[in-house]
Design a protein around this motif. Structure first.
Motif, PDB file in Angstrom:
ATOM      1  N   ARG A  92       0.842  -1.188   0.000  1.00 36.89           N
ATOM      2  CA  ARG A  92       0.000   0.000   0.000  1.00 36.89           C
ATOM      3  C   ARG A  92       0.877   1.238   0.000  1.00 36.89           C
ATOM      4  O   ARG A  92       2.030   1.187   0.407  1.00 36.89           O
ATOM      5  CB  ARG A  92      -0.929  -0.006   1.222  1.00 36.89           C
ATOM      6  N   GLU A  93       0.331   2.318  -0.453  1.00 36.73           N
ATOM      7  CA  GLU A  93       1.046   3.602  -0.486  1.00 36.73           C
ATOM      8  C   GLU A  93       2.346   3.490  -1.277  1.00 36.73           C
ATOM      9  O   GLU A  93       3.400   3.981  -0.860  1.00 36.73           O
ATOM     10  CB  GLU A  93       1.323   4.094   0.938  1.00 36.73           C
ATOM     11  N   GLN A  94       2.284   2.830  -2.432  1.00 35.80           N
ATOM     12  CA  GLN A  94       3.417   2.708  -3.351  1.00 35.80           C
ATOM     13  C   GLN A  94       4.603   1.928  -2.789  1.00 35.80           C
ATOM     14  O   GLN A  94       5.711   2.019  -3.317  1.00 35.80           O
ATOM     15  CB  GLN A  94       3.888   4.113  -3.798  1.00 35.80           C
TER      16      GLN A  94
END
Length: 204
Positions: free
Chosen positions: A147-149
């Motif tokens: 998540r979140e790159q």
């Protein structure tokens, strides 16, 4: 029946649902070499067969919450080689010790008092205590999930270049599953033995 949207729960909650449902899971004990040639070892239950032609296996090596790679993934990507051992009833206690979090320059193999043995086709040693060990070279490594790159895992596909099977479990080109005594991973601190075996013929 409870129905849960995976996007509405945390990574930890997803983890608990998956490891409690997708059972039993085979366990790979994986040895690798660090950049300083420390022999690292760790168990992984996100492990399975990919192909028999050529023989290939997969490991999904989970990253920490901040996206940091585990030593095993980093070592495989660096050396392009690793050894997979099948965890069994005789070695599971020692293998469990290797799940401890150690810095890269400390060897889990030494901590667990496992016995290194040279490989035939690759640089990475295996350990004597496994009845089955597979010398592997890296075929593909893919960053997945997260998540979140930040990737959530390193999905590693290895090609088996040498099989080592103990005489006590090898019979006419097959592995005797009863003598191997492989164990599998459940949830929490729980493991399972093979248990009752039953046979169902495939339809023709």
């Amino acid at each position: 029946m409870v129905s849960i949207n995976s996007e509405d729960i945390s990574e930890r909650d997803s983890y608990k649902l998956m490891i409690g449902s997708i059972i039993p899971r085979p366990i790979a004990f994986v040895t690798t070499l660090s950049e300083s040639n420390t022999l690292n070892g760790a168990p992984f239950s996100y492990f399975n067969i990919v192909s028999s032609n050529p023989p290939m296996i997969s490991l999904s090596i989970q990253r920490s919450g901040d996206g940091k790679q585990k030593d095993t993934a980093r070592n495989i990507l660096n050396k392009k080689e690793f050894v997979v051992h099948i965890v069994d009833e005789d070695n599971v206690d020692q293998i469990n010790i290797t799940a401890a979090s150690l810095p890269p320059e400390q060897s889990e193999v030494t901590l667990a008092k496992l016995t290194p043995i040279p490989s035939t086709k690759i640089e990475i040693p295996g350990v004597v205590e496994a009845k089955v060990r597979l010398e592997c070279i890296l075929d593909q490594a893919i960053e997945l999930g997260g998540r979140e790159q930040k990737p959530g895992c390193d999905f590693v596909i290895g090609r088996v270049v040498q099989f080592h099977i103990d005489d006590t479990v090898y019979e006419n080109g097959r592995v005797n599953q009863a003598r191997l005594g492989a164990v599998s991973r459940l949830a929490g601190n729980d493991y399972a033995k093979i248990g009752e075996v039953f046979t169902i013929e495939r339809p023709k």
